[in-house]
Design a protein around this motif. Structure first.
Motif, mmCIF file in Angstrom:
data_model
loop_
_atom_site.group_PDB
_atom_site.id
_atom_site.type_symbol
_atom_site.label_atom_id
_atom_site.label_comp_id
_atom_site.label_asym_id
_atom_site.label_seq_id
_atom_site.Cartn_x
_atom_site.Cartn_y
_atom_site.Cartn_z
ATOM 1 N N ARG A 145 43.988 36.285 34.542
ATOM 2 C CA ARG A 145 42.689 36.015 35.166
ATOM 3 C C ARG A 145 42.514 36.775 36.478
ATOM 4 N N ARG A 183 39.386 37.409 39.776
ATOM 5 C CA ARG A 183 38.058 37.209 40.343
ATOM 6 C C ARG A 183 37.519 38.588 40.704
ATOM 7 N N PHE A 226 32.691 36.821 39.810
ATOM 8 C CA PHE A 226 32.808 36.484 38.393
ATOM 9 C C PHE A 226 34.282 36.271 38.052
ATOM 10 N N VAL A 269 37.084 36.487 35.370
ATOM 11 C CA VAL A 269 37.389 37.171 34.112
ATOM 12 C C VAL A 269 38.722 36.657 33.587
ATOM 13 N N THR A 283 36.844 36.372 28.183
ATOM 14 C CA THR A 283 35.621 35.760 28.699
ATOM 15 C C THR A 283 35.336 36.246 30.115
ATOM 16 N N CYS A 284 34.067 36.154 30.484
ATOM 17 C CA CYS A 284 33.631 36.459 31.847
ATOM 18 C C CYS A 284 32.452 35.558 32.167
ATOM 19 N N ASP A 285 32.291 35.233 33.426
ATOM 20 C CA ASP A 285 31.181 34.367 33.828
ATOM 21 C C ASP A 285 29.815 34.988 33.562
ATOM 22 N N CYS A 286 29.772 36.304 33.356
ATOM 23 C CA CYS A 286 28.482 36.944 33.053
ATOM 24 C C CYS A 286 28.106 36.772 31.583
ATOM 25 N N PHE A 295 31.049 39.678 28.028
ATOM 26 C CA PHE A 295 32.354 39.933 27.417
ATOM 27 C C PHE A 295 32.489 39.152 26.105
ATOM 28 N N CYS A 331 32.902 43.771 29.588
ATOM 29 C CA CYS A 331 31.798 44.017 30.507
ATOM 30 C C CYS A 331 32.344 44.787 31.714
ATOM 31 N N HIS A 363 32.902 43.787 34.666
ATOM 32 C CA HIS A 363 33.872 42.975 35.409
ATOM 33 C C HIS A 363 35.218 42.969 34.686
ATOM 34 N N ALA A 364 35.167 42.867 33.355
ATOM 35 C CA ALA A 364 36.407 42.893 32.575
ATOM 36 C C ALA A 364 37.078 44.265 32.672
#
Length: 311
Positions: free
Chosen positions: A260, A262, A270, A272, A278-281, A284, A291, A293-294
């Motif tokens: 994980r 941030r 976000f 990740v 998964t991602c908060d956006c 992903f 995404c 962030h990932a």
């Protein structure tokens, strides 16, 4: 003999071979008809008469092409399509039924399940016909059923909805985060409450994009293209990752643990999780591709990005 042959018209001869046409053990060709007429009746008929005989007998059994064409509109044609790793549409299955009713779709989805089974997070997209919803709920109860936004948009246009509302609807249908969706829907409610109520008859998760196009030729072309691809991911996936990588390098990454991180994008953080993908956006997990962030989190760990693309 010649007089007998003149009276042996294709219409008359067709009566002699019609049972052969119905019998799957026989391959009824003009040569077969010519040989049968010679053997059974001592008649020498030409190739073209034999061919016309087969056509006439076939029409007696199955109807003429013109008659069958007239029947097309009375049947229901069902086709299921999907997307490949290159984001291209290809046909999964098709079927023909007598009418658009619960029994037809229940039969179709049962055959589909027998052929391809199921998978986790399976989503069906269709128009709003209740028989389709019934068939999916009956045969694929574990799946999700979404409404095709193309069909939904056509419904809005038939209802003479303002272009401003249609644009808001298009935006709402393509966002990933619920709060963004709610903002667009609240704008629709301000402009046209009646249309808002109509749209909210369906859960928002069912508003998903779906485009149906010329399938067979595309399937053939893209299969050939895929057979010539030797990278870990498809060409389309490579291009999608390239589009994101420059922006990903501008983000700040703060690892939380081995999986994980941030990731800061401007003033928003976000979370990740590469293990869960998964991602908060939400991009992903929804797109099943990293995404920005990932990608930033992946690059921080020097891992192959292709490991986190959809299987």
């Amino acid at each position: 003999m010649k007089a007998d042959q003149r009276h042996a018209t294709s219409k008359l001869i067709s009566g002699y071979i019609i049972d052969n046409l119905r019998d799957p053990r026989f391959e009824v060709t003009p040569a077969f008809v010519m040989a049968e007429m010679q053997k059974l009746h001592g008649l020498d008929i030409g190739y073209h008469k034999a061919w016309r005989t087969i056509q006439r007998a076939s029409a007696l059994i199955r109807g003429t092409p013109e008659e069958n064409y007239e029947l097309l509109s009375s049947y229901l044609y069902m086709i299921k399509i999907s997307k490949d790793a290159n984001n291209q549409i290809f046909p999964l299955a098709f079927g023909i039924a007598e009418s658009k009713n619960n029994n037809s779709y229940e039969w179709y989805f049962s055959e589909l399940r027998n052929a391809i089974g199921s998978r986790d997070n399976l989503i069906f997209l269709s128009d709003m016909h209740q028989s389709i919803a019934h068939g999916i709920a009956k045969v694929y109860p574990e799946s999700h059923h979404g409404i095709c936004i193309y069909h939904l948009e056509q419904n809005l246009k038939r209802r003479k909805v303002k272009s401003e509302v249609i644009k808001l609807f298009q935006s709402a249908a393509r966002v990933y985060m619920r709060k963004e969706f709610d903002l667009y829907m609240s704008d629709i409610a301000k402009v046209d409450k009646k249309t808002f109520d109509f749209l909210m008859e369906e859960p928002p998760e069912r508003m998903m994009d779906f485009i149906q196009v010329k399938l067979q030729r595309w399937f053939y072309e893209r299969r050939n293209e895929a057979e010539g691809t030797f990278s870990d991911v498809s060409c389309w996936v490579e291009e999608e990752l390239k589009k994101k990588i420059d922006l990903a390098f501008t983000l700040n990454v703060f690892p939380v643990d081995s999986w994980r991180s941030r990731v800061e994008e401007e003033v928003i953080t976000f979370l990740v999780d590469l293990n869960k993908r998964t991602c908060d956006c939400f991009q992903f997990q929804f797109d099943e591709l990293p995404c920005i962030h990932a990608i930033a989190a992946i690059e921080k760990r020097n891992i192959k990005k292709s490991n986190f693309c959809s299987d």
